[in-house]
Design an enzyme around this catalytic site. Structure first.
Site, PDB file in Angstrom:
ATOM      1  N   GLU A 265     -53.381   7.745   9.560  1.00  0.00           N
ATOM      2  CA  GLU A 265     -54.521   6.805   9.506  1.00  0.00           C
ATOM      3  C   GLU A 265     -54.562   8.038   9.808  1.00  0.00           C
ATOM      4  O   GLU A 265     -54.852   9.436  10.594  1.00  0.00           O
ATOM      5  CB  GLU A 265     -53.841   6.410  10.637  1.00  0.00           C
ATOM      6  CG  GLU A 265     -55.502   5.279  10.724  1.00  0.00           C
ATOM      7  CD  GLU A 265     -56.125   6.196  12.581  1.00  0.00           C
ATOM      8  OE1 GLU A 265     -55.690   6.100  13.462  1.00  0.00           O
ATOM      9  OE2 GLU A 265     -57.115   6.908  12.021  1.00  0.00           O
ATOM     10  N   CYS A 302     -61.111   7.811  16.855  1.00  0.00           N
ATOM     11  CA  CYS A 302     -60.941   7.588  14.600  1.00  0.00           C
ATOM     12  C   CYS A 302     -62.192   6.973  14.888  1.00  0.00           C
ATOM     13  O   CYS A 302     -62.300   6.676  14.229  1.00  0.00           O
ATOM     14  CB  CYS A 302     -59.319   7.873  14.255  1.00  0.00           C
ATOM     15  SG  CYS A 302     -58.839   6.189  15.751  1.00  0.00           S
TER      16      CYS A 302
HETATM   17  P1  NAP Z   1     -52.353  16.797  13.079  1.00  0.00           P
HETATM   18  O1  NAP Z   1     -53.240  19.087  12.599  1.00  0.00           O
HETATM   19  O2  NAP Z   1     -52.555  15.939  11.100  1.00  0.00           O
HETATM   20  O3  NAP Z   1     -51.503  16.389  13.265  1.00  0.00           O
HETATM   21  C1  NAP Z   1     -50.598  15.384  13.475  1.00  0.00           C
HETATM   22  C2  NAP Z   1     -49.587  15.565  13.540  1.00  0.00           C
HETATM   23  O4  NAP Z   1     -48.445  16.443  12.386  1.00  0.00           O
HETATM   24  C3  NAP Z   1     -48.239  16.990  14.631  1.00  0.00           C
HETATM   25  O5  NAP Z   1     -46.989  16.451  14.896  1.00  0.00           O
HETATM   26  C4  NAP Z   1     -48.166  17.521  13.465  1.00  0.00           C
HETATM   27  O6  NAP Z   1     -47.381  18.806  13.312  1.00  0.00           O
HETATM   28  C5  NAP Z   1     -47.499  17.089  12.025  1.00  0.00           C
HETATM   29  N1  NAP Z   1     -48.424  17.836  11.213  1.00  0.00           N
HETATM   30  C6  NAP Z   1     -49.538  18.154  10.274  1.00  0.00           C
HETATM   31  N2  NAP Z   1     -48.772  18.566   9.626  1.00  0.00           N
HETATM   32  C7  NAP Z   1     -48.284  18.618   8.700  1.00  0.00           C
HETATM   33  C8  NAP Z   1     -47.349  18.938   7.803  1.00  0.00           C
HETATM   34  N3  NAP Z   1     -47.850  19.255   6.763  1.00  0.00           N
HETATM   35  N4  NAP Z   1     -46.449  19.250   8.029  1.00  0.00           N
HETATM   36  C9  NAP Z   1     -45.484  18.500   8.546  1.00  0.00           C
HETATM   37  N5  NAP Z   1     -45.455  18.276   9.766  1.00  0.00           N
HETATM   38  C10 NAP Z   1     -47.255  18.350   9.789  1.00  0.00           C
HETATM   39  O7  NAP Z   1     -53.251  16.594  13.602  1.00  0.00           O
HETATM   40  P2  NAP Z   1     -53.533  16.908  14.946  1.00  0.00           P
HETATM   41  O8  NAP Z   1     -52.482  18.354  15.863  1.00  0.00           O
HETATM   42  O9  NAP Z   1     -53.995  15.666  16.338  1.00  0.00           O
HETATM   43  O10 NAP Z   1     -55.684  17.705  15.305  1.00  0.00           O
HETATM   44  C11 NAP Z   1     -55.774  18.875  14.031  1.00  0.00           C
HETATM   45  C12 NAP Z   1     -56.904  17.722  13.054  1.00  0.00           C
HETATM   46  O11 NAP Z   1     -56.453  16.071  13.642  1.00  0.00           O
HETATM   47  C13 NAP Z   1     -57.972  17.120  14.262  1.00  0.00           C
HETATM   48  O12 NAP Z   1     -58.956  18.351  14.757  1.00  0.00           O
HETATM   49  C14 NAP Z   1     -58.425  16.175  14.149  1.00  0.00           C
HETATM   50  O13 NAP Z   1     -59.744  16.438  13.132  1.00  0.00           O
HETATM   51  C15 NAP Z   1     -58.019  15.403  13.465  1.00  0.00           C
HETATM   52  N6  NAP Z   1     -57.737  14.347  13.586  1.00  0.00           N
HETATM   53  C16 NAP Z   1     -58.174  12.909  13.191  1.00  0.00           C
HETATM   54  C17 NAP Z   1     -58.291  11.937  14.446  1.00  0.00           C
HETATM   55  C18 NAP Z   1     -58.460  10.626  14.473  1.00  0.00           C
HETATM   56  O14 NAP Z   1     -57.978   9.463  14.434  1.00  0.00           O
HETATM   57  N7  NAP Z   1     -59.307  10.610  12.879  1.00  0.00           N
HETATM   58  C19 NAP Z   1     -56.988  11.935  14.952  1.00  0.00           C
HETATM   59  C20 NAP Z   1     -56.710  12.889  15.539  1.00  0.00           C
HETATM   60  C21 NAP Z   1     -56.241  14.174  14.972  1.00  0.00           C
HETATM   61  P3  NAP Z   1     -47.554  20.238  14.618  1.00  0.00           P
HETATM   62  O15 NAP Z   1     -48.476  19.857  15.598  1.00  0.00           O
HETATM   63  O16 NAP Z   1     -45.959  21.068  14.804  1.00  0.00           O
HETATM   64  O17 NAP Z   1     -48.331  20.594  13.728  1.00  0.00           O
END
Ligand code: NAP
Length: 525
Positions: A265, A302
Site C-alpha cells: 500500500e 494515506c
Molecule cells: P519507506 O521508506 O518506504 O519504508 C518503509 C519500510 O520499508 C521501512 O521499514 C524501510 O526500512 C523498508 N524499506 C523501504 N525500502 C526498502 C528497500 N528498498 N529494501 C528493503 N527495505 C526497504 O517509508 P517510510 O519510512 O515510512 O516513509 C518514507 C516516505 O514514504 C514518506 O515520506 C512518504 O512519502 C511515504 N509513505 C507513504 C505512506 C502512505 O500511506 N501513502 C505511508 C508511509 C510512508 P528502513 O527504514 O530500514 O529503510
C-alpha cells in the site's frame, strides 16, 4: 514494562548482532533510552525457521482456539494502552491521547478478526456432492476450503505506529488466517514496536501456541528487508510506505526462484471533486472541512484529501477562502521523522517548481522538523500537463485545482493514477454530472466517498483500503477491513475424500455449523 531493546524471536529476547540504534524524539531532537538491537541475516533465518515450524500446528488450530488467541492479543494491547500511548507519543511527537484511541481501535480490530474466525465464512467452504449416476460420466465428491498461505513477513508502517505497525491490521489479518508473522519493525518507533511485540509474544505463550507464531525483527538499512523478502520460507509479504520502497520489494519478490505475493500500500492523493451546485451551496463548508482533515496526523495519512478540484464559478471564492482560513490557523507540528520532514520540504518544492502558487500558509515552524500547513493553487490546464502535481506530498499541504468547466473536470478525473479513495460532493441537482463522473472514478479507486470525508478510516466488512496501482500493488485485495484476511489464504479442493479424513469445516455433518455452499446453495445444514 521495562524496554530492553531486544529483538523478539519466538519466545526469546535476542540482543544485537548488527549494531544498535536509539529512538529519536522528533519534537525535542533528543535521543531516547534504551539502545535497540539490530539483527542480520542470521536472525531473519532464525525467525522464519521458527515461523515455518509453527505453521503446521498454528494453521490447524480450531476456529474457537484461534479466535480466543486473537481476543487475548486484544486484552494484552488494552492492558498496555497507557504505556504504549506515552512511548509512541515520545517517538512521534504526536499527542498521547491520539495513541490511546489508536490502541483501542487496534485491539478492537483483533476482536473483529476473532469474530471473523469464529464465523468461519472466510474459509468459503463449498461442497459439491458426488453424482454417481450423472450421465454421461459420474461426478466425484468435491469439497473446497481456503487454507493459510504460510509464514508472512510484514513491514510495519511509520505513519500510524500502532494501527498500521506491529499490532496493526496486517498482523491481525495474517494471524486470523492462520499464518505465523515475522514483523519488520519500523525504526521510527522502536519502543512502541517493542511494547506491541511483547503483548503479542505474551499472548502466544499464554495461549499455548508454538513460539514461532510471532517474531519481531529490526535492522539497519535495506539489507534486513531484502533478507526477509528473499528468505525461501516466506510465503507472502505486506508493506505500507513509499512507492519506491514498496516497488523495490515487490520486484525483488518476483525475482525469487519461487515468486511470492507482495501486497503493498503505497501512495494516493485522494482527489476530491466538488460539483457545481454543491460548490454554490456549501463551498465554504467543504473548503474548511477538507483543509481541516488534511491536517490530521500532520498530513501523514494515506487517506489525506490532498487535491481539491472544482469548476470556477459561484462558491469557488468561498471554498478557497475557507480552506485558506483553516490552513492559516494551523500550527506547524512535528513530523514523524527528519527524513519524512525533508521529503515533505522537497515535495513542496517540486509542486512549486511545477507551477503551483502558494495561496495560504499556516503558522511558521518553530522546531527543526515541524511541518508547516500549506495551500497551493493551480489551473486545470496545469494539473493536466504536469504529472508531478498529481503525486503525493506526504505532509500537511493541499492543492486546489481551478477548473474551467465540467469537461475539464472529467478530463482531470481521468489523468489520476490509481487511488485509495476519491470523493464527490454533490447536491441532487448535480446527480446528472455525478453519473458521468462516477464510472471514471470507479476505474481509478478502491473507495468512492459521497458528501463526506474519507478520514476517519473504518475497519469493517464493507470497508476496504485498496485501489489500482500505485495505490497498491494488487487492487483485488485490501489491507484494512475484514476482507484483508483474503490476502493470506488459498483454495484447496478435497476430491473423493472419506469423511473422517476431511477437514472439520467440510465434513458431511457440518459439525462447526458453518455457512457453506452446498451444491450451489448457501446453507448451514
Ligand atoms: P519507506 O521508506 O518506504 O519504508 C518503509 C519500510 O520499508 C521501512 O521499514 C524501510 O526500512 C523498508 N524499506 C523501504 N525500502 C526498502 C528497500 N528498498 N529494501 C528493503 N527495505 C526497504 O517509508 P517510510 O519510512 O515510512 O516513509 C518514507 C516516505 O514514504 C514518506 O515520506 C512518504 O512519502 C511515504 N509513505 C507513504 C505512506 C502512505 O500511506 N501513502 C505511508 C508511509 C510512508 P528502513 O527504514 O530500514 O529503510
Amino acid at each position: 514494562m521495562t524496554l530492553t531493546g531486544d529483538l523478539l524471536i519466538g519466545a526469546a529476547q535476542v540482543p544485537a548482532t548488527a549494531g544498535t540504534m536509539k529512538a529519536l524524539n522528533p519534537a525535542t531532537g533528543e535521543y531516547l533510552e534504551p539502545e535497540f538491537a539490530f539483527g542480520g541475516v542470521a536472525e531473519v533465518d532464525r525467525a522464519l525457521r521458527l515461523a515455518d515450524e509453527a505453521f503446521d500446528s498454528y494453521s490447524h488450530t480450531g476456529l474457537a482456539e484461534r479466535a480466543a488467541f486473537l481476543d487475548l492479543v486484544a486484552d494484552k494491547l488494552e492492558a498496555v494502552k497507557d504505556e504504549l500511548a506515552a512511548r509512541t507519543s515520545l517517538e512521534t511527537g504526536l499527542p498521547a491521547a491520539q495513541f490511546e484511541g489508536e490502541t483501542l481501535r487496534t485491539a478492537a480490530n483483533f476482536r473483529k478478526f476473532a469474530t471473523v474466525v469464529r464465523q468461519g465464512r472466510f474459509l468459503q467452504a463449498a461442497v459439491d456432492p458426488a453424482q454417481p449416476s450423472r450421465q454421461p460420466a459420474p461426478r466425484l465428491d468435491h469439497r473446497l476450503q481456503k487454507v493459510a498461505l504460510g509464514p508472512v513477513v510484514i513491514f510495519g508502517a511509520s505513519n500510524f505506529p500502532i494501527s498500521y505497525s506491529v499490532a496493526g491490521g496486517d498482523t491481525a489479518s495474517a494471524l486470523a488466517a492462520g499464518c505465523p508473522v515475522v514483523l519488520k519493525a519500523h525504526n521510527a518507533h522502536p519502543g512502541s514496536s517493542e511494547i506491541q511485540g511483547r503483548a503479542i509474544q505474551q499472548a502466544v505463550a499464554e495461549a499455548g501456541l508454538h513460539e514461532g507464531v510471532f517474531s519481531l525483527i529490526r535492522g539497519a538499512g535495506n539489507e534486513i528487508g531484502e533478507a526477509l523478502v528473499d528468505h525461501p520460507l516466506v510465503r507472502a509479504v505486506t508493506f505500507t510506505g513509499s512507492e519506491g520502497g514498496g516497488m523495490a520489494l515487490y520486484r525483488r519478490a518476483q525475482q525469487r526462484p519461487d515468486p511470492i505475493p507482495v501486497f503493498t500500500e503505497m501512495t494516493s492523493v485522494n482527489p476530491t471533486f466538488v460539483l457545481p451546485a454543491a460548490l454554490a451551496a456549501r463551498g465554504a463548508e467543504i473548503g474548511a472541512g477538507l483543509a481541516q482533515r488534511a491536517q490530521y496526523n500532520v498530513g501523514q495519512a494515506c487517506l489525506k484529501p490532498a487535491v481539491l478540484l472544482a469548476v470556477d464559478g459561484p462558491g469557488f471564492a468561498e471554498l478557497r477562502d475557507a480552506a485558506r482560513a483553516e490552513v492559516e490557523k494551523a500550527a506547524a507540528r512535528t513530523m514523524l521523522t527528519p527524513g519524512i520532514h525533508d521529503a515533505y520540504t522537497g515535495n513542496v518544492r517540486r509542486m512549486q517548481d511545477s507551477g503551483a502558487i502558494r495561496i495560504g500558509a499556516g503558522q511558521a515552524p518553530i522546531h527543526a522538523w515541524d511541518g508547516q500547513s500549506l495551500l497551493y493553487e493551480v489551473t486545470g490546464e496545469q494539473l493536466l500537463s504536469q504529472p508531478a502535481l498529481r503525486e503525493e506530498v506526504f505532509g500537511p499541504s493541499v492543492l486546489l485545482v481551478r477548473l474551467t468547466g465540467l469537461e475539464q473536470l472529467q478530463e482531470a478525473a481521468r489523468v489520476f493514477r490509481g487511488q485509495l479513495s476519491a470523493t464527490v460532493h454533490a447536491e441532487v441537482s448535480d446527480h446528472a454530472v455525478a453519473v458521468q463522473l462516477l464510472p471514471i472514478l470507479e476505474r481509478r479507486t478502491g473507495r468512492i466517498v459521497f458528501n463526506a470525508f474519507s478520514i476517519p478510516q473504518e475497519a469493517t466488512s464493507a470497508s476496504v483500503h485498496t485501489g489500482p496501482f500505485p495505490a497498491t500493488s494488487d487492487s483485488r485485495f485490501t489491507s484494512v477491513g475484514m476482507s484483508a484476511i483474503e490476502r493470506f489464504l488459498r483454495p484447496v479442493t478435497y476430491q473423493n475424500f472419506p469423511d473422517e479424513l476431511l477437514p472439520e469445516p467440510l465434513r458431511e455433518a457440518n459439525p462447526l455449523h458453518l455457512w457453506r455452499l452446498v451444491d450451489g446453495e448457501l446453507t448451514r445444514d
